[in-house]
Write a protein that holds these residues in place. Structure first.
Motif: not given
Length: 427
Positions: A402-412, A415-418, A420-427
């Motif tokens: 998740a940290d890889i995907a989230k940070r790569m999305a932020e670099i690019e 925001e919605a990509h990042a 989509s990862i966060e919401t699953r980690l919050e469950d």
């Protein structure tokens, strides 16, 4: 055949040898383009016109599709022993290509995730089988059988008719045994256009495969984008790497066998012995006058050559050339084989002429030419299939990446990509 020392060649000379094959195709681009546009715009009418012009066969629209009666008649015309031979060849091809067929689903564990590929067949494929004055049942088997093994739903064959408007019975029997769904009496550029664009009679396909002359190859290259193709497959070629342990008569007849294909075919010998090259030349001189296709052979041999150098030079020559067929007939063939990087099909030893692979082993004889073996493989089940990546990701697997995907999305800046990862980690 001219004998040339390898030291007299440079890399550009070698590439020019292969490029001459390509030039045969490129010279045909303009007239081929006009025919393709005509077929695209006018369908069957255009196909019938070009069939009359190029094949001297005057057909009606209803004649374009081969009917069941013609197939039944073909079986009556072909001797039982030859039908049996075609069936045996077909089974060998089926067996080999079943062995090389990819798994339909392949998954493995990666960091707690199940990742892999799902492989599915194409839906519709068209095979071009040369014909007209000659019969090439082997090309029907080599194109249709692998497609059938791959699971293609719709396999159509285009092959040119004779002046009488008939398809050679051997070709028809081979198409039927291989499992073709339909056969069309259409050859040349108009066949490629029909398969690519569709006509009133011809169903368009997703991919076109099969060998052909320079016009057919040019047509395949031009329709790419509308319809996928296997690879450019122009005038045939062979390179034989042989030392003085080889039988010069066998090498000579293998060169002649290649040369009889077409005046533009290329037959090359690479040897570490000038004396052996002279012996092969002498054998060619003895045999060429006894061949049925003597004039074709002589024209081909004018373009061909014998290259002399040490074995390291000869493998370098082969790799620069990227030959369609490569025969290795030396004392230690596996040592040479390990150094070979590019070849459509490789034949090892004095009992492995190209002809055995053309017809009997089960390996495919539809191969890339003109140096295309550097980037293409011979026809196989993979040419009739495509893969989709499969990713089965659970909570544990997501946590690990998740940290890889989230940070790569932020670099690019996505925001919605990042999120989509966060919401699953919050469950």
């Amino acid at each position: 055949m001219e004998i040339i020392d390898y030291s007299e060649l440079d890399v550009y000379d070698v590439r020019e040898i292969a490029r001459k094959q390509e030039e045969e195709v490129l010279d045909k681009i303009e007239p081929v383009s006009e025919i393709l546009e005509d077929v695209k715009d006018n369908g069957d009418l255009s196909v019938l016109r070009y069939t009359s012009r190029f094949d001297n066969a005057d057909l009606d629209q209803d004649d374009l599709l081969v009917d069941d009666y013609a197939v039944e008649r073909a079986y009556e015309l072909v001797p039982d022993k030859d039908i049996k031979t075609i069936r045996r060849a077909s089974e060998n091809i089926r067996r080999f290509h079943s062995y090389t067929k990819p798994d339909s689903l392949k998954l493995n564990d990666f960091n707690g995730m199940q990742l892999g590929v799902k492989t599915d067949p194409l839906e519709a494929v068209g095979a071009y089988v040369p014909g007209g004055k000659a019969a090439y049942p082997s090309s029907a088997l080599m194109t249709v059988v692998p497609a059938k093994v791959a699971g293609v739903e719709w396999i159509s064959v285009c092959t040119p008719p004779s002046q009488e408007g008939e398809i050679n019975p051997y070709t028809l029997v081979a198409c039927d045994i291989a499992g073709a769904d339909v056969v069309y009496r259409i050859g040349g550029v108009q066949a490629i256009g029909s398969l690519a664009f569709g006509t009133e009679t011809v169903v368009p396909v997703d991919k076109i495969v099969g060998p052909g002359n320079a016009y057919v190859t040019a047509a395949k290259m031009l329709v790419r984008g509308t319809t996928e193709i296997d690879f450019p497959a122009g005038p045939s070629e062979v390179l034989i790497i042989a030392d003085d342990s080889a039988n010069p008569k066998q090498i000579a007849i293998d060169l002649l066998a290649q040369a009889e294909h077409d005046p533009n075919s290329l037959a090359l010998l690479a040897t570490n012995s000038h004396e052996f090259g002279e012996k092969v030349n002498k054998e060619i001189g003895k045999m060429v006058g006894d061949r049925d296709r003597e004039e074709i052979i002589k024209k081909s041999l004018k373009k061909s050559m014998i290259v002399v150098g040490d074995l390291n030079d000869l493998t370098s020559f082969s790799n620069e050339l990227g030959p369609e067929h490569l025969e290795i007939v030396v004392e230690n063939p596996l040592k040479v084989l390990r150094e070979i990087k590019h070849a459509g099909a490789i034949f090892i030893g004095s009992y492995a002429p190209v002809a055995v692979g053309d017809y009997a082993t089960g390996c495919n004889h539809v191969l890339p030419t003109g140096g295309q073996a550097k980037v293409h493989s011979g026809l196989g089940t993979k040419d009739f299939m495509k893969t989709s990546s499969v990713q089965i990701v659970g909570r544990e697997g997501l946590n690990k990446v998740a940290d890889i995907a989230k940070r790569m999305a932020e670099i690019e800046g996505l925001e919605a990509h990042a999120y989509s990862i966060e919401t699953r980690l919050e469950d």
